[in-house]
Write a protein that holds these residues in place. Structure first.
Motif, short mmCIF file in Angstrom:
data_model
loop_
_atom_site.label_atom_id
_atom_site.label_comp_id
_atom_site.label_asym_id
_atom_site.label_seq_id
_atom_site.Cartn_x
_atom_site.Cartn_y
_atom_site.Cartn_z
N MET A 1 18.31 -5.80 -10.16
CA MET A 1 18.09 -6.89 -10.04
C MET A 1 19.33 -6.90 -8.59
N ILE A 2 20.30 -6.16 -9.77
CA ILE A 2 21.74 -6.77 -8.11
C ILE A 2 20.91 -5.64 -7.08
N GLU A 3 20.40 -4.88 -7.70
CA GLU A 3 20.53 -4.00 -5.72
C GLU A 3 19.88 -4.39 -5.10
N ILE A 4 18.17 -5.73 -5.71
CA ILE A 4 17.57 -6.41 -4.38
C ILE A 4 18.28 -7.59 -3.50
N GLY A 5 19.80 -8.01 -4.24
CA GLY A 5 20.29 -9.40 -3.78
C GLY A 5 21.72 -8.45 -2.66
N LEU A 6 21.68 -7.34 -3.25
CA LEU A 6 23.01 -6.38 -2.27
C LEU A 6 21.85 -6.15 -1.44
N LEU A 52 17.86 -0.23 -0.54
CA LEU A 52 17.57 -0.96 -1.79
C LEU A 52 16.97 -1.95 -2.27
N VAL A 53 16.44 -3.13 -1.34
CA VAL A 53 15.32 -3.51 -1.76
C VAL A 53 14.31 -3.17 -2.37
N ALA A 54 13.96 -1.34 -2.06
CA ALA A 54 13.12 -1.09 -2.60
C ALA A 54 13.06 -0.20 -3.94
N ALA A 55 14.56 0.04 -3.98
CA ALA A 55 14.25 0.73 -5.67
C ALA A 55 14.63 0.06 -6.00
N GLY A 56 14.53 -1.51 -5.83
CA GLY A 56 15.51 -2.89 -7.28
C GLY A 56 14.15 -3.17 -7.42
N ILE A 62 9.00 -0.55 -12.88
CA ILE A 62 8.24 0.25 -13.75
C ILE A 62 8.56 -0.18 -15.47
N ALA A 63 9.63 -1.67 -15.41
CA ALA A 63 9.21 -2.44 -16.18
C ALA A 63 8.57 -2.62 -17.00
N HIS A 64 7.57 -3.39 -16.22
CA HIS A 64 6.63 -4.01 -16.31
C HIS A 64 5.02 -3.09 -16.21
N ARG A 65 5.29 -2.19 -15.74
CA ARG A 65 4.17 -1.15 -15.77
C ARG A 65 4.24 0.39 -15.77
N PRO A 66 4.06 0.42 -18.01
CA PRO A 66 4.36 2.14 -17.97
C PRO A 66 3.50 2.95 -17.76
N GLU A 67 2.20 2.40 -17.95
CA GLU A 67 1.33 3.58 -17.41
C GLU A 67 1.30 4.36 -16.19
N ARG A 69 4.43 5.19 -14.74
CA ARG A 69 6.16 5.25 -15.23
C ARG A 69 6.59 5.83 -14.25
N HIS A 70 5.82 7.89 -14.09
CA HIS A 70 6.14 8.56 -13.83
C HIS A 70 6.43 8.37 -12.10
N ALA A 71 4.90 7.93 -11.93
CA ALA A 71 4.77 8.00 -9.57
C ALA A 71 6.44 7.15 -9.42
N LEU A 72 6.39 5.40 -9.98
CA LEU A 72 7.13 4.80 -10.16
C LEU A 72 8.69 4.96 -9.59
N ARG A 73 9.25 6.72 -10.75
CA ARG A 73 10.65 6.85 -11.46
C ARG A 73 10.58 7.87 -10.12
#
Length: 143
Positions: A1-6, A52-56, A62-67, A69-73
């Protein structure tokens, strides 16, 4: 969340720099930072904010869609690597001034540092990115 704010703060700062440079917003006397950054620096600050917004957002996905996970990571790793490249570019753009007092082989050290240091840093970043991506792939195969 801090990444999005920054990220939003960096985007707002870049837009404020551009607005001050084009006379859209009148700044107090002596507070014009645009000559320090210029168009390239302002663009890099804007790019760093967007990354930074994209990383956040990717971290939240990743937390909301575990299926996925690989693509998002993998996407998050790529956005972090691009953020580091933008930071390297901004750092090299702002740092050579003090190094120019020393000469190496007839060239100012700031020039040498920017030319050689950028290549070395990008090679290190490429190996770091490849190692992290291999680790993500290995963890995905185990799961």
């Amino acid at each position: 969340m801090i990444e999005i704010g920054l990220g939003f703060l960096l985007v707002a700062g870049a837009l404020a720099l551009a607005a001050g440079a084009f006379g859209i917003v009148v700044a107090p006397a002596g507070v014009d930072l645009y000559p320090l950054f210029g168009a390239i620096g302002t663009g890099l600050v804007l790019a760093a904010g967007v990354l930074l917004v994209a990383a956040g957002r990717t971290r939240r996905a990743i937390a909301h869609r575990p299926e996925r996970r690989h693509a998002l990571r993998s996407a998050r790793l790529t956005s972090v690597a691009l953020l580091l490249v933008a930071g390297l570019t901004i750092g090299l753009f702002l740092s050579p001034g003090p190094f120019n007092l020393v000469r190496v082989g007839g060239f100012p050290m700031g020039y040498y540092f920017a030319a050689q240091g950028a290549l070395v840093a990008l090679v290190i970043l490429a190996f770091w990115w490849a190692g992290r991506q291999n680790r993500i792939d290995a963890e995905e195969r185990r799961s």
